[in-house]
Write an enzyme that holds these catalytic residues in place. Sequence first.
Site, PDB file in Angstrom:
ATOM      1  N   ASP A  78     -28.057 -38.312  38.774  1.00 19.01           N
ATOM      2  CA  ASP A  78     -28.951 -39.162  37.994  1.00 19.01           C
ATOM      3  C   ASP A  78     -28.567 -39.188  36.522  1.00 19.01           C
ATOM      4  O   ASP A  78     -28.721 -40.212  35.850  1.00 19.01           O
ATOM      5  CB  ASP A  78     -30.395 -38.678  38.147  1.00 19.01           C
ATOM      6  N   TYR A 194     -38.152 -35.254  33.740  1.00 18.18           N
ATOM      7  CA  TYR A 194     -38.702 -34.249  32.828  1.00 18.18           C
ATOM      8  C   TYR A 194     -40.225 -34.298  32.787  1.00 18.18           C
ATOM      9  O   TYR A 194     -40.906 -33.268  32.782  1.00 18.18           O
ATOM     10  CB  TYR A 194     -38.109 -34.489  31.439  1.00 18.18           C
ATOM     11  N   ALA A 195     -40.796 -35.496  32.790  1.00 18.30           N
ATOM     12  CA  ALA A 195     -42.251 -35.639  32.708  1.00 18.30           C
ATOM     13  C   ALA A 195     -42.951 -35.015  33.908  1.00 18.30           C
ATOM     14  O   ALA A 195     -44.076 -34.511  33.785  1.00 18.30           O
ATOM     15  CB  ALA A 195     -42.627 -37.118  32.589  1.00 18.30           C
TER      16      ALA A 195
END
Length: 299
Positions: A78, A194-195
């Site tokens: 990704d 990340y969130a």
Amino acid sequence: MLKIVSKPSFNRIALMGREGVEGVPETLAALKDYLVSLNREVILEENAAHMIDGSRLLTVPANDLKKKADLLIVVGGDGSLLNAAHIAVPQQLPVLGINRGRLGFLTDIPPNELTQISDILDGHYREEVRFLLEGTVEEGDEIVAQGIALNDIVLLPGNAPKMIEFDIFINDEFVCNQRADGLIITTPTGSTAYALSGGGPILHPQLNAMALVPMFPHTLSSRPIVVDAESQIKITISPENDVSPYVSNDGQERVSIKPGGNVYTRKYHYPLHLIHPTDYNYYGTLRRKLDWEKRAAKV
């Protein structure tokens, strides 16, 4: 928006891969040979040309790929596709991912199933339009930095592990004052990155929304908030901070911002055109990547 598309075939294929990632050179070489066997014109991005024998192929700088290619295939994880998106989106070049990473939310095709590409090149695929964010860092009247992000714009602590105090405004309306380790402003694409580890919600990629996810906030009442993607977000760094935090876009660049400075975030005017096989299913991807297929053991 996700739609099954049948259109004229892709004939000019650009290849890109990240150096230093295990298996990428071998997959690039196999992909090149396979595309040649399909009578497609193969173009190598400059870094990819360093990893495989492309002596008989055209080599093109990353920022000029659209002039020569009608599809960009990225080999990697990704992170590699994020990097490719920063290059492809301003050129409006569609992107297809071959997974050589760990999770692969964005890179659909396994390296041992390259034959799936044949149908895509013949015009049978799903095309998904994903929006990006544009972040601008300003200090006074000066624009310090500007960049785009497919996943997120993140406010991070400086070199010292201290809390940051900042104000949040949405469409010029004051929302709140926060003290936290930082803030993640995420797209639906970034909501599984990340969130997600910061406790943010998973946003379906067809939602025209973004989420603001505080990182380790000082108050328990501070929670993620989902807003219209057409909104403009302004983060004002409190002058009371004794350290300068950083702003990052997709983890690729990091810019220091002084106390009193502002970070503006809004939807970028060009989207990413992400190409999937016709059997692509978003919820199936979530099940596989997040281990939702595992059933709880019966007691």
